[in-house]
Design a protein around this motif. Structure first.
Motif, short mmCIF file in Angstrom:
data_model
loop_
_atom_site.label_atom_id
_atom_site.label_comp_id
_atom_site.label_asym_id
_atom_site.label_seq_id
_atom_site.Cartn_x
_atom_site.Cartn_y
_atom_site.Cartn_z
N LYS A 88 0.80 -1.22 0.00
CA LYS A 88 0.00 0.00 0.00
C LYS A 88 0.84 1.28 0.00
O LYS A 88 0.34 2.34 -0.32
CB LYS A 88 -0.93 0.03 1.20
N ALA A 89 2.10 1.18 0.36
CA ALA A 89 2.96 2.36 0.48
C ALA A 89 3.40 2.91 -0.88
O ALA A 89 4.15 3.87 -0.94
CB ALA A 89 4.17 2.05 1.33
N GLY A 90 2.95 2.29 -1.96
CA GLY A 90 3.34 2.76 -3.28
C GLY A 90 4.75 2.38 -3.67
O GLY A 90 5.39 3.01 -4.49
N ILE A 91 5.26 1.32 -3.05
CA ILE A 91 6.61 0.86 -3.33
C ILE A 91 6.53 -0.27 -4.35
O ILE A 91 5.74 -1.20 -4.20
CB ILE A 91 7.30 0.36 -2.04
N ASP A 92 7.33 -0.18 -5.37
CA ASP A 92 7.37 -1.21 -6.40
C ASP A 92 8.43 -2.24 -6.00
O ASP A 92 9.61 -1.93 -5.99
CB ASP A 92 7.71 -0.59 -7.75
N PRO A 93 8.00 -3.47 -5.66
CA PRO A 93 8.96 -4.47 -5.20
C PRO A 93 10.02 -4.82 -6.24
O PRO A 93 11.10 -5.27 -5.90
CB PRO A 93 8.10 -5.68 -4.86
N ARG A 94 9.75 -4.59 -7.50
CA ARG A 94 10.74 -4.88 -8.54
C ARG A 94 11.96 -3.98 -8.41
O ARG A 94 13.03 -4.31 -8.88
CB ARG A 94 10.12 -4.73 -9.93
N GLU A 95 11.78 -2.83 -7.73
CA GLU A 95 12.89 -1.89 -7.52
C GLU A 95 14.02 -2.51 -6.72
O GLU A 95 15.18 -2.19 -6.92
CB GLU A 95 12.41 -0.67 -6.70
N PHE A 96 13.69 -3.35 -5.76
CA PHE A 96 14.71 -3.81 -4.83
C PHE A 96 14.72 -5.31 -4.61
O PHE A 96 15.52 -5.82 -3.84
CB PHE A 96 14.53 -3.11 -3.47
N SER A 97 13.86 -6.06 -5.29
CA SER A 97 13.75 -7.49 -5.01
C SER A 97 15.04 -8.26 -5.24
O SER A 97 15.29 -9.27 -4.59
CB SER A 97 12.62 -8.11 -5.82
N GLN A 98 15.89 -7.78 -6.13
CA GLN A 98 17.17 -8.46 -6.37
C GLN A 98 18.20 -8.15 -5.29
O GLN A 98 19.23 -8.80 -5.22
CB GLN A 98 17.73 -8.06 -7.75
N SER A 99 17.91 -7.15 -4.46
CA SER A 99 18.89 -6.70 -3.45
C SER A 99 18.60 -7.23 -2.06
O SER A 99 19.39 -7.02 -1.15
CB SER A 99 18.91 -5.18 -3.39
N ILE A 100 17.44 -7.87 -1.87
CA ILE A 100 17.10 -8.37 -0.54
C ILE A 100 17.02 -9.89 -0.55
O ILE A 100 16.91 -10.52 -1.60
CB ILE A 100 15.79 -7.76 0.01
N ASP A 101 17.04 -10.45 0.65
CA ASP A 101 17.03 -11.91 0.79
C ASP A 101 15.74 -12.43 1.37
O ASP A 101 15.49 -13.64 1.36
CB ASP A 101 18.21 -12.33 1.67
N GLY A 102 14.91 -11.54 1.90
CA GLY A 102 13.65 -11.97 2.48
C GLY A 102 12.75 -10.80 2.77
O GLY A 102 13.18 -9.65 2.82
N PHE A 103 11.46 -11.11 2.96
CA PHE A 103 10.48 -10.09 3.30
C PHE A 103 9.52 -10.66 4.32
O PHE A 103 9.09 -11.82 4.21
CB PHE A 103 9.69 -9.64 2.06
N LEU A 104 9.19 -9.86 5.33
CA LEU A 104 8.24 -10.26 6.36
C LEU A 104 7.12 -9.24 6.45
O LEU A 104 7.38 -8.03 6.47
CB LEU A 104 8.93 -10.37 7.73
N GLN A 105 5.90 -9.72 6.50
CA GLN A 105 4.74 -8.86 6.68
C GLN A 105 4.53 -8.64 8.18
O GLN A 105 4.61 -9.58 8.96
CB GLN A 105 3.50 -9.54 6.07
N LYS A 106 4.31 -7.39 8.58
CA LYS A 106 4.01 -7.09 9.97
C LYS A 106 2.51 -7.28 10.19
O LYS A 106 1.74 -7.01 9.28
CB LYS A 106 4.38 -5.65 10.32
N PRO A 107 2.09 -7.68 11.35
CA PRO A 107 2.93 -8.00 12.50
C PRO A 107 3.74 -9.27 12.25
O PRO A 107 3.24 -10.24 11.70
CB PRO A 107 1.94 -8.18 13.64
N VAL A 108 4.99 -9.22 12.68
CA VAL A 108 5.92 -10.33 12.46
C VAL A 108 5.60 -11.46 13.42
O VAL A 108 5.44 -11.24 14.62
CB VAL A 108 7.37 -9.85 12.67
N ARG A 109 5.49 -12.67 12.87
CA ARG A 109 5.26 -13.85 13.70
C ARG A 109 6.61 -14.54 13.95
O ARG A 109 7.45 -14.62 13.07
CB ARG A 109 4.30 -14.82 13.01
N THR A 110 6.78 -15.01 15.18
CA THR A 110 8.03 -15.65 15.58
C THR A 110 8.43 -16.76 14.61
O THR A 110 9.58 -16.83 14.18
CB THR A 110 7.91 -16.21 17.01
N ARG A 111 7.49 -17.61 14.27
CA ARG A 111 7.78 -18.74 13.38
C ARG A 111 8.30 -18.26 12.03
O ARG A 111 9.27 -18.80 11.49
CB ARG A 111 6.53 -19.59 13.21
N ASP A 112 7.66 -17.23 11.46
CA ASP A 112 8.08 -16.70 10.16
C ASP A 112 9.46 -16.07 10.24
O ASP A 112 10.30 -16.27 9.35
CB ASP A 112 7.07 -15.67 9.64
#
Length: 163
Positions: free
Chosen positions: A118-142
């Protein structure tokens, strides 16, 4: 054949079995790898830090992208991974990723957000530069699963080849 070490830690009364050379035993003592945590919301940062300490990691907290960059520069050699919020005032998580990669940081970077996409961020901009993504609220298991995957991949890539 792998040699096993048995560890008993009275404060929690748990018994841990880990292969020699495995970091599991160290993590159980709270001596696991250092993780840089960049989160502007105090409650969220404290919660993520608490979860990580319970998982056995050590944390280096920062309350902004700029602060995270400063902590990174001061402790670069011991940072095993970076966990950052995406949407922050000043230097955003995406901009922090760019800065860290421009400093030749090759370790895992995990982004987390409660606003994405919703923040207007295009994930294609940085997807090659990161190793993971977590949706908040963050769950311990994830969080545990993403960190285990990223850190094991990172150690495999940095381990010397045995031909």
């Amino acid at each position: 054949r792998r040699r096993l070490d048995l560890h008993h830690f009275p404060p929690r009364g748990r018994l841990f079995v880990g292969a020699r050379g495995d970091r599991t035993g160290l993590r159980c003592l709270g001596l696991g790898p250092d993780l840089l945590i960049v989160e502007d919301q105090v409650d969220v940062r404290n919660t993520v830090e608490w979860i990580l300490r319970e998982l056995g990691y050590q944390t280096l907290p920062a309350s902004s992208g700029e602060g995270g960059l400063c902590v990174f520069k001061n402790h670069r050699a011991k940072i095993a991974a970076v966990l950052s919020d995406v949407v922050m005032p000043g230097l955003s998580g995406v901009e922090l990723v760019r800065e860290l990669r421009s400093l030749d940081y090759t370790g895992p970077i995990i982004l987390m957000s409660g606003y994405f996409p919703k923040a207007g961020i295009d994930p294609r901009e940085f997807s090659q530069s990161i190793d993971g993504f977590l949706q908040k609220p963050v769950r311990t298991r994830d969080l545990a699963k993403v960190l285990d995957r990223c850190l094991s991949e990172s150690s495999e890539q940095s381990a010397p080849r045995q031909d």
